[in-house]
Design a protein around this motif. Structure first.
Motif, PDB file in Angstrom:
ATOM      1  N   VAL A 126      34.311  37.445  51.031  1.00 32.98           N
ATOM      2  CA  VAL A 126      35.121  38.022  49.961  1.00 32.98           C
ATOM      3  C   VAL A 126      35.029  37.185  48.686  1.00 32.98           C
ATOM      4  CG1 VAL A 126      37.479  38.619  49.259  1.00 32.98           C
ATOM      5  CG2 VAL A 126      36.688  39.170  51.571  1.00 32.98           C
ATOM      6  N   LYS A 127      35.025  35.860  48.828  1.00 34.99           N
ATOM      7  CA  LYS A 127      35.018  34.980  47.660  1.00 34.99           C
ATOM      8  C   LYS A 127      33.723  35.076  46.861  1.00 34.99           C
ATOM      9  CE  LYS A 127      33.483  30.899  50.286  1.00 34.99           C
ATOM     10  NZ  LYS A 127      33.892  29.538  50.737  1.00 34.99           N
ATOM     11  N   ASN A 128      32.677  35.626  47.469  1.00 36.00           N
ATOM     12  CA  ASN A 128      31.379  35.717  46.786  1.00 36.00           C
ATOM     13  C   ASN A 128      31.144  37.083  46.141  1.00 36.00           C
ATOM     14  OD1 ASN A 128      30.666  33.077  47.516  1.00 36.00           O
ATOM     15  ND2 ASN A 128      29.876  33.752  49.500  1.00 36.00           N
ATOM     16  N   LEU A 129      32.125  37.968  46.221  1.00 35.94           N
ATOM     17  CA  LEU A 129      31.997  39.282  45.612  1.00 35.94           C
ATOM     18  C   LEU A 129      32.330  39.199  44.125  1.00 35.94           C
ATOM     19  CD1 LEU A 129      33.775  41.518  48.291  1.00 35.94           C
ATOM     20  CD2 LEU A 129      31.307  41.229  47.961  1.00 35.94           C
ATOM     21  N   SER A 130      31.605  39.967  43.318  1.00 40.12           N
ATOM     22  CA  SER A 130      31.927  40.070  41.893  1.00 40.12           C
ATOM     23  C   SER A 130      33.245  40.840  41.740  1.00 40.12           C
ATOM     24  CB  SER A 130      30.818  40.809  41.154  1.00 40.12           C
ATOM     25  OG  SER A 130      30.761  42.159  41.582  1.00 40.12           O
ATOM     26  N   SER A 135      36.606  45.272  43.844  1.00 39.84           N
ATOM     27  CA  SER A 135      37.298  46.554  43.727  1.00 39.84           C
ATOM     28  C   SER A 135      36.711  47.586  44.677  1.00 39.84           C
ATOM     29  CB  SER A 135      37.227  47.070  42.285  1.00 39.84           C
ATOM     30  OG  SER A 135      37.962  46.249  41.405  1.00 39.84           O
ATOM     31  N   ILE A 136      35.378  47.631  44.765  1.00 40.28           N
ATOM     32  CA  ILE A 136      34.726  48.569  45.679  1.00 40.28           C
ATOM     33  C   ILE A 136      35.131  48.291  47.122  1.00 40.28           C
ATOM     34  CG2 ILE A 136      32.483  49.191  46.681  1.00 40.28           C
ATOM     35  CD1 ILE A 136      31.319  48.852  43.823  1.00 40.28           C
ATOM     36  N   PHE A 137      35.097  47.024  47.500  1.00 42.97           N
ATOM     37  CA  PHE A 137      35.477  46.621  48.859  1.00 42.97           C
ATOM     38  C   PHE A 137      36.909  47.042  49.177  1.00 42.97           C
ATOM     39  CE2 PHE A 137      38.019  42.807  50.173  1.00 42.97           C
ATOM     40  CZ  PHE A 137      38.038  43.060  51.541  1.00 42.97           C
ATOM     41  N   LYS A 138      37.847  46.780  48.262  1.00 41.29           N
ATOM     42  CA  LYS A 138      39.252  47.129  48.498  1.00 41.29           C
ATOM     43  C   LYS A 138      39.445  48.639  48.550  1.00 41.29           C
ATOM     44  CE  LYS A 138      40.963  44.699  45.114  1.00 41.29           C
ATOM     45  NZ  LYS A 138      41.994  44.133  44.213  1.00 41.29           N
ATOM     46  N   ALA A 139      38.716  49.375  47.705  1.00 37.67           N
ATOM     47  CA  ALA A 139      38.826  50.838  47.707  1.00 37.67           C
ATOM     48  C   ALA A 139      38.298  51.424  49.006  1.00 37.67           C
ATOM     49  CB  ALA A 139      38.077  51.419  46.516  1.00 37.67           C
ATOM     50  N   ILE A 140      37.216  50.866  49.523  1.00 37.85           N
ATOM     51  CA  ILE A 140      36.662  51.332  50.795  1.00 37.85           C
ATOM     52  C   ILE A 140      37.653  51.114  51.928  1.00 37.85           C
ATOM     53  CG2 ILE A 140      34.898  50.842  52.554  1.00 37.85           C
ATOM     54  CD1 ILE A 140      32.919  50.365  50.243  1.00 37.85           C
ATOM     55  N   VAL A 141      38.260  49.944  51.966  1.00 37.31           N
ATOM     56  CA  VAL A 141      39.258  49.657  53.005  1.00 37.31           C
ATOM     57  C   VAL A 141      40.408  50.661  52.911  1.00 37.31           C
ATOM     58  CG1 VAL A 141      40.911  47.970  53.880  1.00 37.31           C
ATOM     59  CG2 VAL A 141      38.662  47.203  53.104  1.00 37.31           C
ATOM     60  N   ALA A 142      40.856  50.953  51.691  1.00 38.73           N
ATOM     61  CA  ALA A 142      41.962  51.890  51.503  1.00 38.73           C
ATOM     62  C   ALA A 142      41.591  53.296  51.986  1.00 38.73           C
ATOM     63  CB  ALA A 142      42.362  51.924  50.033  1.00 38.73           C
ATOM     64  N   MET A 143      40.436  53.789  51.549  1.00 36.94           N
ATOM     65  CA  MET A 143      40.047  55.156  51.930  1.00 36.94           C
ATOM     66  C   MET A 143      39.781  55.282  53.425  1.00 36.94           C
ATOM     67  SD  MET A 143      37.797  56.676  48.747  1.00 36.94           S
ATOM     68  CE  MET A 143      36.702  55.263  48.496  1.00 36.94           C
ATOM     69  N   VAL A 156      39.486  50.840  39.784  1.00 38.88           N
ATOM     70  CA  VAL A 156      38.113  50.733  39.271  1.00 38.88           C
ATOM     71  C   VAL A 156      37.941  49.505  38.373  1.00 38.88           C
ATOM     72  CG1 VAL A 156      37.654  53.192  39.493  1.00 38.88           C
ATOM     73  CG2 VAL A 156      38.622  52.319  37.361  1.00 38.88           C
ATOM     74  N   LEU A 157      38.778  48.514  38.573  1.00 41.19           N
ATOM     75  CA  LEU A 157      38.696  47.290  37.779  1.00 41.19           C
ATOM     76  C   LEU A 157      37.323  46.638  37.947  1.00 41.19           C
ATOM     77  CD1 LEU A 157      40.479  45.356  36.018  1.00 41.19           C
ATOM     78  CD2 LEU A 157      40.895  44.060  38.118  1.00 41.19           C
ATOM     79  N   GLY A 158      36.599  46.460  36.841  1.00 39.39           N
ATOM     80  CA  GLY A 158      35.300  45.791  36.877  1.00 39.39           C
ATOM     81  C   GLY A 158      34.137  46.665  37.271  1.00 39.39           C
ATOM     82  N   LEU A 159      34.379  47.953  37.556  1.00 41.13           N
ATOM     83  CA  LEU A 159      33.292  48.839  37.970  1.00 41.13           C
ATOM     84  C   LEU A 159      32.561  49.382  36.745  1.00 41.13           C
ATOM     85  CD1 LEU A 159      34.815  48.699  40.676  1.00 41.13           C
ATOM     86  CD2 LEU A 159      34.363  51.137  40.964  1.00 41.13           C
TER      87      LEU A 159
END
Length: 287
Positions: A126-130, A135-143, A156-159
């Motif tokens: 997680v610490k190495n993600l931009s 944001s993509i990772f967190k959105a995927i977990v949510a969906m 979509v912060l930073g997308l």
């Protein structure tokens, strides 16, 4: 069903009211936009719904059950927060695994398919993600959580533009296949407007609008033309959001689009325009 009812919710911080006696009901299986300027009370409201803070007054229920210290009610909600609270040393695929421990309906196959679609490396920590890929990772977990209620705070912060478009398309596909209550809190109103069914607008801790997007947009229009003639048209009308360029003026009129005075506008050589959600929001929340 997951009906959310907010009753007389108030939060005081000293002499400041973060929320001021707000009440509304969110019906299930709709996509809501929670809109407001910075400091309007959006995050405070979301923290109440997810039992992270306690109100000075008021209550929140889900299907009649109070959310405060109620694991049953809270287990129906997944909250994608703007701030990253996931353990930074864990890999993305490990977060997927741990999420399934708490949300038993978490769809691991769907999560991995989305990771492939968005080109998210699940072996990364997680610490190495931009910022964007966080944001993509967190959105995927949510969906993939398959929760009855999913809350997205600035999803979509930073997308980049392509990934934002992909997210909105995937969100609609997810919702269409498995209807649920979705609450999106964002400042990118112009982009998200086409996704939303209903909006909740906060200003200075107060609820100023809760309407369907269609109803809200039908409750106002823009009149444009020579400033003096626009002023003549506006007599005895309620209006906001005045913009002047040289001798021309554009004004948002708070009146039904079905009640506009077309004869007078034609006589004054004025033009009508539809109001956009973002511009109407700015007008409604400006001091």
């Amino acid at each position: 069903m997951s009906v959310i009812e907010v009753k007389n919710l108030t939060k005081d911080y000293g002499n400041t009211k973060a929320l001021d006696d707000i009440s509304f009901i969110l019906e299930p299986n709709k996509i809501y936009g929670l809109l407001g300027r910075n400091g309007a009370g959006k995050t405070t409201l979301l923290n109440f719904i997810t039992n992270k803070i306690f109100p000075t007054k008021g209550d929140i229920t889900i299907d009649g059950d109070r959310v405060f210290e109620n694991d049953k009610a809270l287990n129906t909600i997944f909250y994608m927060m703007e701030k990253n609270l996931y353990p930074e040393d864990l890999k993305v695929k490990e977060i997927f695994k741990w999420t399934k421990e708490y949300y038993t309906l978490f769809d691991m196959e769907y999560a991995n398919n989305l990771a492939n679609k968005f080109e998210l490396n699940v072996n990364k920590r997680v610490k190495n993600l931009s910022t964007g890929y966080t944001s993509i990772f967190k959105a995927i977990v949510a969906m993939a959580s398959n929760a009855d209620i999913i809350i997205f705070d600035e999803p979509v912060l930073g997308l980049d533009a392509n990934h934002r478009n992909m997210f909105y398309k995937e969100l609609i596909a997810n919702y269409s296949e498995n209807p649920k209550t979705i609450i999106i809190s964002t400042h990118l109103i112009e982009e998200v407007g086409a996704v939303l069914e209903e909006v909740i607008i906060l200003r200075d801790g107060k609820l100023i609008e809760k309407k369907s997007v269609e109803e809200l947009l039908a409750s106002a229009y823009i009149i444009t033309g020579e400033a003096s003639k626009v002023d003549e048209y506006l007599k005895e009308k309620n209006y906001i959001g005045e913009e002047t360029i040289g001798k021309f003026k554009a004004v948002t009129v708070l009146d039904s689009i079905y009640d506009k005075n077309e004869a007078l506008a034609k006589e004054l050589n004025l033009d009508f325009a539809k109001v956009e959600l973002q511009k109407l929001f700015i007008s409604l929340t400006s001091s």
